[in-house]
Design a protein around this motif. Structure first.
Motif, short mmCIF file in Angstrom:
data_model
loop_
_atom_site.label_atom_id
_atom_site.label_comp_id
_atom_site.label_asym_id
_atom_site.label_seq_id
_atom_site.Cartn_x
_atom_site.Cartn_y
_atom_site.Cartn_z
N UNK A 97 43.78 91.16 -52.94
CA UNK A 97 43.67 92.62 -53.01
C UNK A 97 43.30 93.23 -51.65
N UNK A 98 42.34 92.68 -50.90
CA UNK A 98 42.07 93.24 -49.57
C UNK A 98 43.30 93.20 -48.65
N UNK A 99 44.10 92.15 -48.76
CA UNK A 99 45.33 92.08 -47.96
C UNK A 99 46.30 93.20 -48.35
N UNK A 100 46.46 93.40 -49.66
CA UNK A 100 47.35 94.46 -50.13
C UNK A 100 46.87 95.82 -49.64
N UNK A 101 45.56 96.04 -49.71
CA UNK A 101 44.99 97.31 -49.27
C UNK A 101 45.26 97.58 -47.79
N UNK A 102 45.30 96.50 -46.99
CA UNK A 102 45.56 96.64 -45.55
C UNK A 102 47.05 96.61 -45.21
N UNK A 103 47.89 96.35 -46.20
CA UNK A 103 49.32 96.24 -45.93
C UNK A 103 49.71 94.92 -45.31
N UNK A 104 48.84 93.91 -45.45
CA UNK A 104 49.11 92.58 -44.90
C UNK A 104 49.90 91.77 -45.92
N UNK A 105 51.17 91.54 -45.62
CA UNK A 105 52.05 90.82 -46.55
C UNK A 105 52.40 89.42 -46.05
N UNK A 106 51.70 88.94 -45.03
CA UNK A 106 51.99 87.60 -44.52
C UNK A 106 51.58 86.55 -45.54
N UNK A 107 52.32 85.47 -45.62
CA UNK A 107 52.14 84.55 -46.74
C UNK A 107 50.94 83.62 -46.65
N UNK A 108 50.19 83.57 -47.75
CA UNK A 108 49.28 82.47 -48.00
C UNK A 108 50.02 81.53 -48.94
N UNK A 109 50.92 82.14 -49.72
CA UNK A 109 51.85 81.40 -50.59
C UNK A 109 53.09 82.28 -50.71
N UNK A 110 54.24 81.74 -50.41
CA UNK A 110 55.46 82.54 -50.32
C UNK A 110 55.98 82.95 -51.70
N UNK A 111 56.51 84.16 -51.75
CA UNK A 111 57.05 84.69 -53.01
C UNK A 111 58.19 83.83 -53.54
N UNK A 112 59.04 83.34 -52.64
CA UNK A 112 60.17 82.51 -53.08
C UNK A 112 59.68 81.23 -53.75
N UNK A 113 58.55 80.71 -53.30
CA UNK A 113 58.01 79.50 -53.90
C UNK A 113 57.44 79.78 -55.29
N UNK A 114 56.79 80.93 -55.45
CA UNK A 114 56.26 81.28 -56.77
C UNK A 114 57.40 81.54 -57.75
N UNK A 115 58.46 82.18 -57.27
CA UNK A 115 59.64 82.39 -58.12
C UNK A 115 60.16 81.05 -58.63
N UNK A 116 60.26 80.08 -57.74
CA UNK A 116 60.72 78.74 -58.11
C UNK A 116 59.81 78.12 -59.17
N UNK A 117 58.50 78.23 -58.97
CA UNK A 117 57.54 77.66 -59.91
C UNK A 117 57.64 78.31 -61.28
N UNK A 118 57.80 79.63 -61.31
CA UNK A 118 57.91 80.35 -62.58
C UNK A 118 59.18 79.96 -63.33
N UNK A 119 60.24 79.70 -62.59
CA UNK A 119 61.48 79.23 -63.22
C UNK A 119 61.25 77.88 -63.90
N UNK A 120 60.54 76.98 -63.21
CA UNK A 120 60.21 75.69 -63.82
C UNK A 120 59.35 75.89 -65.08
N UNK A 121 58.38 76.78 -64.99
CA UNK A 121 57.49 77.03 -66.14
C UNK A 121 58.28 77.58 -67.32
N UNK A 122 59.16 78.53 -67.04
CA UNK A 122 59.94 79.14 -68.12
C UNK A 122 60.91 78.14 -68.73
N UNK A 123 61.55 77.32 -67.89
CA UNK A 123 62.46 76.30 -68.40
C UNK A 123 61.72 75.28 -69.27
N UNK A 124 60.51 74.91 -68.83
CA UNK A 124 59.71 73.96 -69.60
C UNK A 124 59.31 74.55 -70.94
#
Length: 290
Positions: free
Chosen positions: A219-246
């Protein structure tokens, strides 16, 4: 134990660094060789293929993006199995599906190579500080052999059970991570629309029942407009696809997970897949303007 480490991205570089700090003899490989050479200056041996990593290691760890990358690391012409000795322990610390873990373990057993699936959570912060939570699936006796290695990278080491169970638990974690981010962003958007100061929102969320890692760290990053990755969005998308398929394979309805996946699909389609998961706010901002 001589350790090999393959994949020196946002998480992997710090995890490998912590193994060096713990005194392990370490051989590293990364497709972008400059990252490996940087660790070489700190005492790691630099390899130029996964095959070379395996030649110098008793334990090989992979921290790569997805299942095809793990397969390439293992079974390509310059892969681990080309030189891995019988009894080598291969640990996949990236996030994949439970079924992929089982299939990989079976295939490696034909080469006499042991396998553990050991995905992590805690983001770039946990990787840097050595406080990751690590979820491990595989033979318990193999886990006990390498448990000190996990302890050099993480604070909360959980032996889950049979092969694939580490990945299964990680997918459960990712469902919460994704929906928590959705909740935090929607709360922020609502607060801003009502003229509530960002800092006042953070003060309430971070000290009340709504508190979470996402609130504290992102949340502090969002408030500052800092969008640099601690974990990439593309990787979370991939993980969610695995979760949904499972979940689908078990006829389990996961409507919240489905929503989160669609939102992260939208973020990736906007060309923001390499940004941090907190960049999801840009999807909401675009929806407002539409």
């Amino acid at each position: 134990m001589r350790i090999g480490f393959i994949g020196l991205g946002i998480m992997g570089y710090s995890m490998a660094s912590n193994l060096l700090k713990a005194g392990y003899e370490l051989t590293v490989y990364n497709r972008t060789i400059e990252k490996a050479e940087k660790l070489g200056k700190s005492g790691a041996k630099v390899a130029y293929s996964p095959k070379e990593v395996a030649e110098n290691s008793e334990v090989v760890i992979s921290m790569v993006t997805d299942a095809p990358d793990v397969e390439d690391v293992l079974f390509s012409e310059k892969g681990v199995v080309k030189s891995g000795k019988k009894g080598l322990i291969f640990i996949d610390m990236s996030t994949n599906s439970p079924e992929f873990a089982k299939k990989t373990a079976k295939k490696l057993s034909e080469y006499g190579i042991e396998f553990l699936d050991a995905p992590v959570t805690g983001g770039d912060k946990g990787a840097r500080e050595g406080t990751l939570t690590i979820m491990v699936g595989g033979k318990e006796n193999i886990f006990r052999q390498v448990e000190p290695i996990f302890q050099a990278m993480g604070k909360n080491i959980i032996y889950v059970g049979e092969i694939g169970s580490g990945q299964a638990l990680k997918l459960c974690n990712q469902v919460v991570v994704s929906l928590d981010m959705v909740a935090v962003i929607e709360s922020l958007m609502l607060a801003r629309s009502l003229g509530i100061d960002d800092e006042k929102l953070f003060s309430v969320l971070s000290t009340g029942a709504g508190n979470s890692f996402t609130v504290q760290y992102y949340l502090p990053k969002i408030m500052k407009g800092d969008l640099e990755p601690g974990f990439k969005a593309a990787h979370l998308k991939k993980d969610l696809k695995y979760a949904l398929d499972t979940g689908t394979s078990a006829s389990l309805p996961l409507p919240g997970t489905s929503l989160a996946l669609q939102l992260y699909n939208s973020m990736v389609s906007l060309g923001m897949g390499e940004k941090g998961t907190q960049g999801l706010i840009k999807v909401y901002e675009k929806l407002i303007k539409t």
